[in-house]
Design a protein around this motif. Sequence first.
Motif: not given
Length: 196
Positions: A38-42, A47-51
């Motif tokens: 859940a956390v990694s999916g969010i 990923k376009r917004d932050f690394n």
Amino acid sequence: MTPTEKIPAKTGARLRRWARTLHRDLSYFFAGVVVVYAVSGIVLNHKRDFNSNYTIHRTELQLPGTWPATTDMSRERAEECLRAADPAARYAKHYASGEERIKIFVTGGSTLEADVRTGHAVYEKLTRRPIISSLNRLHYNPSRWWTRFSDLFAGALLVITLTGLVMVPGSKGLRGRGGIELAAGIAIPILFLLLL
């Protein structure tokens, strides 16, 4: 009420009891994996917004001394240039980026780009995020063992879902509000598939 009419009610109650037990035990056992995905999916959705794997610190600096032309830049000279920016950085490779610019790559992904004519340089230092980068790694199935465990987890999610559907009888279950919510939840991804 005849004995034949009582059997389905008993069967339904027994089925719901087994469904609750399976649902509860599998939910407890796989709660940690649910949090990982859940956390990694969010964060991977954004990923376009932050690394989410690295923080990037960009530093502009003036390198001391004079530097040779990019065509004459040896590994030793590139390492010296890198040490001036970050003494702890480990050299990976370098190449000439035009006649006056050199780009030095650091083990781990950081880079130093310098103008050998002026000594002006930009150092982009990557630092791995300690927890979320590890969760992302698990999300991408890093090993055969984790892939098998993930397959088991996916099967368990199906069981958790199916047992959840039959746990509640009556108007709040599949024949009432639960059925409406189930239909709405199925319709949303179908609409996205049709509209995208």
